[in-house]
Scaffold this active site. Structure first.
Site, mmCIF file in Angstrom:
data_model
loop_
_atom_site.group_PDB
_atom_site.id
_atom_site.type_symbol
_atom_site.label_atom_id
_atom_site.label_comp_id
_atom_site.label_asym_id
_atom_site.label_seq_id
_atom_site.Cartn_x
_atom_site.Cartn_y
_atom_site.Cartn_z
ATOM 1 N N THR A 393 -1.684 1.873 16.808
ATOM 2 C CA THR A 393 -0.774 0.912 16.210
ATOM 3 C C THR A 393 0.689 1.079 16.647
ATOM 4 O O THR A 393 1.069 2.060 17.258
ATOM 5 C CB THR A 393 -0.888 0.977 14.668
ATOM 6 O OG1 THR A 393 -2.265 0.947 14.312
ATOM 7 C CG2 THR A 393 -0.183 -0.151 13.986
ATOM 8 N N ASP A 433 -12.650 -0.001 11.688
ATOM 9 C CA ASP A 433 -11.984 0.313 10.419
ATOM 10 C C ASP A 433 -12.894 0.071 9.220
ATOM 11 O O ASP A 433 -12.535 0.396 8.094
ATOM 12 C CB ASP A 433 -10.705 -0.530 10.264
ATOM 13 C CG ASP A 433 -9.473 0.208 10.742
ATOM 14 O OD1 ASP A 433 -9.592 1.382 11.132
ATOM 15 O OD2 ASP A 433 -8.378 -0.385 10.730
ATOM 16 N N SER A 458 -7.083 -1.876 5.970
ATOM 17 C CA SER A 458 -6.061 -1.364 6.876
ATOM 18 C C SER A 458 -5.151 -0.395 6.135
ATOM 19 O O SER A 458 -4.960 -0.515 4.920
ATOM 20 C CB SER A 458 -5.216 -2.522 7.426
ATOM 21 O OG SER A 458 -4.073 -2.040 8.102
ATOM 22 N N GLY A 481 -2.732 5.244 12.027
ATOM 23 C CA GLY A 481 -3.997 5.282 11.299
ATOM 24 C C GLY A 481 -3.775 5.456 9.807
ATOM 25 O O GLY A 481 -2.804 4.956 9.242
#
Length: 575
Positions: A393, A433, A458, A481
């Site tokens: 990310t 995920d 998320s 994460g």
């Protein structure tokens, strides 16, 4: 081409729960301070310059966000891109409204709870096999979400916001340290023949990652952006969409994404999830993002303690942060999923009395032996979680000249997403995920199980803080994460309780407490670590955590202070 000097310290990298040791202690974060006229803080200088160019052209914060995202997709493809998804928190200065744009990926309509079960063995695929496959790809949401936000707020034409990235892709950009480093680390996971376009893009003929400073062009990406600039629907329908679907459905382990899944993708706009903390309001994204709940819960528990009296130089301060994190993570893991499919007790998890009761479990002098989830008001009995969260990310923050603010966390999930490349960009592996095992021993469906059209849970925590008058105070957030929650909470406690500047708050050693183990980054005071161990905490010291915090804070006189995490390649700058 000449690139802005990188203000960076050694970056750390985490993959599949294994954190690489950090070579050096984190230096103070690069910080910019100047009167308010707009600001951009992001993980790569080229992306920052793209955002600043949009602001100079009269663009809104959302225009700049489009420019930043499209460049990040080019220069930091290991972290985010147009083949992935994002959450954007938006503050409108004129009205004080804080909204969330949800561009989280959706599972294909033909996917079911056995998505990651190997039909030959009846057991879940090993993580790497699931990750490096078409099974892991959900319908990407970043472009549709950015278009929705642009329709509400954009000041420039949609197409204008792609020019910087198109020119950079055509003319070439210099490979940054982090891209080179992670490409080399990924070589062991890359089958050169199987990976095709991705391998030829990331590596030379000898299979070595391109060195720092190598000029890399990406004409395929420029062509994709030209299509999207003409009409955002060109990502979701037509030749590009067909190419995405074909790539996802290639062997080995082809996925389930269809052209209908892309064509029918819709982002969402909702009110931000805001919770009080002392004299502030902490606003972030609601489920399926878990940051609004988990960060709010950490702070809600800490509010019962005088954190200003227990600073980062004390064991008490870190013990309180650790225990609040452990309790918040336990609740987050147990209850949070996509609210279109799961009843999540959002209000109960942030209820002040409930959080005060949870905080009552905390004694900074002695670690809680085993942390379990609580039972907040409105909660139904749920099976235990079985999700294996992974790091990845990027995060950036933007303020425009009118005072509108964007805090946006964006991702393709694991490094380089699924590893599959089409149209010059990487496709996400966001579906990893989800929980690989859908049901518990009693056959109950877990909140984060795969279901058709569902968005996976998320950890993204894009955050905007308002002062006691409802005016903008600061914006923060991070990649990393499930550790995103701890990174973001650390930056908030550092600034709001410990009086740290944005740079110093970002550079604080990362402390991530989830379950019964505490991961503490190299550079943490050894004496404090020994004291925490003496209090019963199980600590893994000297571990490199992979944050990428970016912050903008506005002072009472209107001065803006921006900071970029020293662990990545970013900067904060003004037009």
């Amino acid at each position: 081409m000449t690139r802005f000097t990188l203000l960076t310290a050694a970056s750390a990298f985490a993959l599949m729960g294994c954190n690489a040791p950090s070579d050096t202690e984190a230096a103070p974060a690069p910080e910019t301070q100047a009167p308010a006229s707009g600001m951009v803080a992001a993980a790569n200088p080229d992306a920052v310059q793209a955002g600043l160019a949009a602001l100079r052209a009269g663009g809104d914060a959302v225009d700049a966000a489009i420019a930043v995202q499209t460049v990040l997709s080019l220069v930091e493809p290991q972290s985010s891109g147009i083949g992935g998804g994002a959450f954007m928190v938006h503050y409108e200065a004129d009205t004080g409204e804080v909204s969330v744009y949800n561009g989280r990926e959706r599972a294909p309509m033909s996917a079911d709870e056995d998505l990651f079960i190997n039909p030959e063995t009846g057991a879940p695929y090993p993580y790497v096999q699931a990750w490096r496959s078409g099974l892991s790809t959900g319908a990407p949401g970043a472009i549709a979400m950015l278009h929705m936000a642009h329709s509400d707020h954009g000041a420039l034409e949609w197409s204008e916001n792609f020019d910087f990235a198109i020119n950079l892709a055509d003319q070439g950009f210099e490979v940054a340290p982090r891209l080179s480093n992670i490409s080399q680390r990924m070589a062991g996971f890359t089958d050169m023949e199987e990976s095709g376009a991705a391998a030829s893009y990331l590596f030379d003929a000898n299979g070595e990652a391109w060195p720092v400073g190598h000029v890399l062009t990406n004409p395929d990406y420029a062509d994709s952006l030209r299509l999207i600039a003409q009409d955002w629907r060109n990502f979701y329908e037509g030749d590009l969409a067909q190419a995405i679907v074909a790539t996802v459905n290639e062997a080995p382990r082809p996925g389930y994404l269809t052209e209908d899944d892309l064509a029918n993708y819709e982002p969402e706009k909702v009110s931000a999830l805001c919770s009080p903390y002392r004299s502030y309001q902490i606003c972030s994204a609601p489920p399926p993002a878990s940051g609004g709940i988990a960060v709010g819960a950490i702070l809600g528990m800490l509010e019962t303690f005088d954190m200003s009296a227990h600073g980062p130089e004390t064991a008490d301060g870190w013990a309180l942060f650790i225990e609040a994190s452990r309790l918040a993570y336990a609740d987050r893991d147990h209850y949070v999923g996509d609210t279109a499919f799961v009843d999540v007790p959002v209000e109960g998890l942030l209820d002040r009395d409930y959080l005060a009761a949870r905080a009552g479990l905390i004694d900074p002098a002695m670690a809680i032996p085993a942390v379990t989830h609580g039972t907040p008001p409105g909660a139904d009995e749920q099976p235990d979680d079985a999700t294996n969260d992974q790091p990845g990310t990027s995060h950036f923050v933007i303020m425009d000249a009118d005072g509108d603010v964007v805090s946006m966390t964006t991702t393709v999930e694991s490094p380089f997403g699924s590893g599959r490349m089409v149209g010059g960009f990487f496709i996400n592996n966001q579906l990893t995920d989800f929980s690989f095992v859908a049901r518990d021993e009693e056959g109950r469906l877990r909140p984060n199980a795969v279901q058709p059209g569902k968005r996976p849970r998320s950890s993204m925590s894009p955050t905007i803080v308002l002062d006691s008058d409802g005016a903008f105070e600061l914006a923060t957030g991070s990649p990393g994460g499930n550790s995103i929650i701890a990174y973001t909470a650390k930056s908030l406690v550092g600034m709001l309780d410990w009086g740290l500047s944005p740079a110093d708050a970002a550079a604080l050693p990362n402390v991530v407490a989830r379950g019964d183990t505490v991961n503490i980054e190299e550079g943490f005071d050894e004496t404090l670590m020994a004291e925490l161990r003496a209090r019963g905490f199980t600590i893994q010291g000297g571990r490199g955590e992979n944050s990428g915090i970016h912050i903008i804070r506005e002072l009472e006189d209107g001065t803006l202070i921006g900071a970029a995490d020293p662990r990545r390649d970013g900067i904060a700058a003004q037009p």
